[in-house]
Every structure is written in C-alpha cells, then in structure tokens.
Design an enzyme around this catalytic site. Structure first.
Site, PDB file in Angstrom:
ATOM      1  N   HIS A  91       1.852   2.599  -5.852  1.00  0.00           N
ATOM      2  CA  HIS A  91       1.464   2.622  -7.273  1.00  0.00           C
ATOM      3  C   HIS A  91       0.078   2.013  -7.513  1.00  0.00           C
ATOM      4  CE1 HIS A  91       3.791  -1.442  -7.477  1.00  0.00           C
ATOM      5  NE2 HIS A  91       2.512  -1.675  -7.225  1.00  0.00           N
TER       6      HIS A  91
ATOM      7  N   HIS B  52       3.172  -6.548 -13.023  1.00  0.00           N
ATOM      8  CA  HIS B  52       2.193  -7.413 -12.360  1.00  0.00           C
ATOM      9  C   HIS B  52       1.583  -8.440 -13.309  1.00  0.00           C
ATOM     10  CE1 HIS B  52       2.505  -3.848  -9.791  1.00  0.00           C
ATOM     11  NE2 HIS B  52       1.941  -4.515  -8.813  1.00  0.00           N
TER      12      HIS B  52
ATOM     13  N   HIS C 108       0.822  -4.325   2.269  1.00  0.00           N
ATOM     14  CA  HIS C 108      -0.479  -4.742   1.750  1.00  0.00           C
ATOM     15  C   HIS C 108      -0.463  -6.208   1.362  1.00  0.00           C
ATOM     16  CE1 HIS C 108       1.638  -3.434  -1.948  1.00  0.00           C
ATOM     17  NE2 HIS C 108       0.662  -3.845  -2.746  1.00  0.00           N
TER      18      HIS C 108
ATOM     19  N   GLU D 215       6.903  -5.458  -2.185  1.00  0.00           N
ATOM     20  CA  GLU D 215       7.285  -4.391  -3.135  1.00  0.00           C
ATOM     21  C   GLU D 215       8.251  -3.391  -2.499  1.00  0.00           C
ATOM     22  OE1 GLU D 215       3.241  -4.445  -5.916  1.00  0.00           O
ATOM     23  OE2 GLU D 215       3.469  -2.892  -4.398  1.00  0.00           O
TER      24      GLU D 215
HETATM   25  C1  DHB Z   1      -3.358  -2.637  -4.991  1.00  0.00           C
HETATM   26  C2  DHB Z   1      -2.024  -2.425  -4.628  1.00  0.00           C
HETATM   27  C3  DHB Z   1      -0.991  -2.773  -5.509  1.00  0.00           C
HETATM   28  O1  DHB Z   1       0.332  -2.627  -5.224  1.00  0.00           O
HETATM   29  C4  DHB Z   1      -1.287  -3.290  -6.753  1.00  0.00           C
HETATM   30  O2  DHB Z   1      -0.259  -3.558  -7.588  1.00  0.00           O
HETATM   31  C5  DHB Z   1      -2.605  -3.515  -7.115  1.00  0.00           C
HETATM   32  C6  DHB Z   1      -3.643  -3.190  -6.238  1.00  0.00           C
HETATM   33  C7  DHB Z   1      -4.479  -2.265  -4.069  1.00  0.00           C
HETATM   34  O3  DHB Z   1      -4.261  -1.939  -2.892  1.00  0.00           O
HETATM   35  O4  DHB Z   1      -5.644  -2.274  -4.528  1.00  0.00           O
HETATM   36 FE    FE Z   2       1.623  -3.560  -6.813  1.00  0.00          FE
END
Ligand code: DHB
Ligand code: FE
Length: 279
Positions: A12, A59, A192, A239
């Site tokens: 997302h 978030h 991530h 997540e």
């Molecule tokens: C990114 C990934 C995310 O899940 C998010 O909520 C905000 C930014 C990213 O990789 O930039």
């Molecule tokens: Fe996210």
C-alpha cells in the site's frame, strides 16, 4: 447469505498513489510493478464484489499515539480521506455499509474480540492506494468496511491473534443474511523498514516464504512473534499481520489465482496475491 468470493493481499506504498496520480504506470521504474495488477482487476470485473472488507493499518491519520485501538472497525455511511503529508491528492469519500459493519462488530465482540467501533473514520493510504490499484478511476462503486489493525504503537497484536481474528471475521461475513459478494483485502508488506539503522532493509527469502505459507500453510506464520517479524521483515514489515487476517477469513484450502513479487517500490518489497476459497 453473504459469501466471501476471494481474498487479495497487496502492498500500500504511498509512492504508488503518486505514480497513479501522475500517470506513470508505463514508466520503466513502475511498469514491472503495475503490470501485475490487470489480472486481479479482470477477476474483480468478472466476480463483481458488492463489498470490500479492507484490513489495513492506519499510519497516524485517524488514530495517533494518544489513543490507539488494537482492532478498530468502521461503521459509517462513508469514509473520508485526508492529507497525510505524502503529497497525494485527497480522494473523494468511500461508501460504507453500516449494516454489514455492525453485524461484523457484533459477531466479533460475541466471539470475545474487543473491537473499537468507529462511526467516523478517516482512511489513509493503506486503504486508498489498494482501492486505486484495484478499482481505478470512477469504477470504485464497491462499498467498504474498514478493519484497522494497530502496527504503530507497541504492543501490537500477535500474528496468531490476527489469524484468529480473520477466522472470526470469515464466520461473521458468512452469517450475514443479505446476499452479498464480499472480497477481503489485506494491505501492507512485504518486508520493509523505513527508519533506524536498518532503514532500507528487505528480506526476499523471508517474503517468498511468506507468499508460499500464506497460501498453503498460514498456521506456520502464526508461530512467529511480532519481534520475530520485526527481525525478519523489518519494523514496517510487520504489516504482514494484515495478510494473516485476510487469510484467516478464507477457507482452510484455497486456490491461488494470481501472485506477484517485485523489489523495490520506494523502500518496500511489493507483494500481490489473489486467492479463492477451494470448492
Ligand atoms: C512506504 C511503505 C509503507 O508501507 C508505508 O506505509 C509508507 C511508505 C515506503 O516504502 O515508502
Ligand atoms: Fe505501511
């Protein structure tokens, strides 16, 4: 009765929303990512779900550190989007389905999940970006039920609890008396980490294992703790628990219709999965 027609997991990332707003789908950076979505959109056009139950993590737009529910479900007639500071255009409101929302909330509380019910709820990129990917432009007539899971303020719910919530969610949808076709989405992931010493961390081996296990052996993923997931998938890679809620709502055996994995989009390993309940 309402019926779950399938489950979809997708990343997302806000940058995807920006790429859509700027029409960059065929740009060399973006093409390998966007080219994986048409089969899922074609499936949606064929199956025509009435409602999308959106399992996502807020978030900091609707909930902040002062008040952070573990599990929150929207029960509004519509959900507003708002600026989160990512430079994304603010999108028009998303229609809800309050009757289905209240049915789900009642069933989950009866099953001893302590849900925060929200008659007003603003939805962030984790809700809007997947909808823009799957129901582009003006096609998004699908009604929505937002299910927000805390990944911002520790302690977070365990992967096992999230899978059990998904199972109860599946039973709740299945017991709704109206004939509705429902698709369940889990948004976020895969690996991530956006901050700290490991910013930029991606773990392809673990992601591929998760993609495999989510389909055929989701119980294996419920053995991890949140701290295992932070270590293996990064601080934001947790997540993945949204994917476990989605998977719990489906039947024990599922059929994989579509799968894609692409590194990177922004700082994230992007995953896409479409599953149907096995006959
Ligand atoms: C990114 C990934 C995310 O899940 C998010 O909520 C905000 C930014 C990213 O990789 O930039
Ligand atoms: Fe996210």
């Amino acid at each position: 009765m309402a019926r779950i027609v399938g489950g979809i997991c997708t990343s997302h990332i806000p940058a995807i929303g920006n790429a859509i707003a700027r029409g960059l789908q065929n740009d060399p950076y973006w093409q390998p990512f966007f080219q994986s979505y048409p089969p899922v959109r074609e499936w949606l056009e064929r199956v025509k779900p009435d409602v999308a139950v959106m399992v996502y993590n807020d978030h900091g737009l609707n909930f902040f550190l002062d008040k952070m529910p573990t599990f929150a479900i929207g029960a509004a007639a519509e959900y507003q989007n708002a600026d989160e500071g990512w430079g994304l255009p603010t999108l028009p409101p998303y229609p809800g389905d309050p009757a289905l929302s209240w049915h789900i909330i009642e069933q989950l509380v009866n099953e001893e999940f302590d849900i925060t019910s929200c008659q007003e709820m603003r939805v962030d990129h984790a809700f809007t970006v997947p909808i823009a990917l799957l129901w582009p432009g003006t096609q998004r007539r699908v009604r929505t039920v937002p299910v927000a899971v805390n990944t911002v303020q520790h302690p977070l719910p365990t992967p096992n609890r999230c899978f059990r919530l998904g199972q109860a969610l599946g039973r709740a949808i299945g017991s709704y008396p109206e004939d509705l076709r429902v698709v369940v989405l889990g948004t976020g992931g895969l690996s991530h980490q956006l901050d700290g010493e490991r910013a930029g961390f991606i773990n392809k081996d673990f992601d591929l294992e998760c993609l495999e296990k989510i389909v055929n052996d989701p119980e294996a993923l419920t053995k991890y703790t949140i701290h295992d997931l932070v270590r293996l998938a990064g601080t934001q890679g947790v997540e993945l628990i949204m994917w476990l809620v989605m998977r719990g709502a489906l039947s024990t055996r599922v059929r994989q219709v579509h799968r894609h994995y692409h590194i990177p989009v922004s700082n994230t390993a992007a995953g896409l999965l479409l599953l149907e309940n096995a006959a």
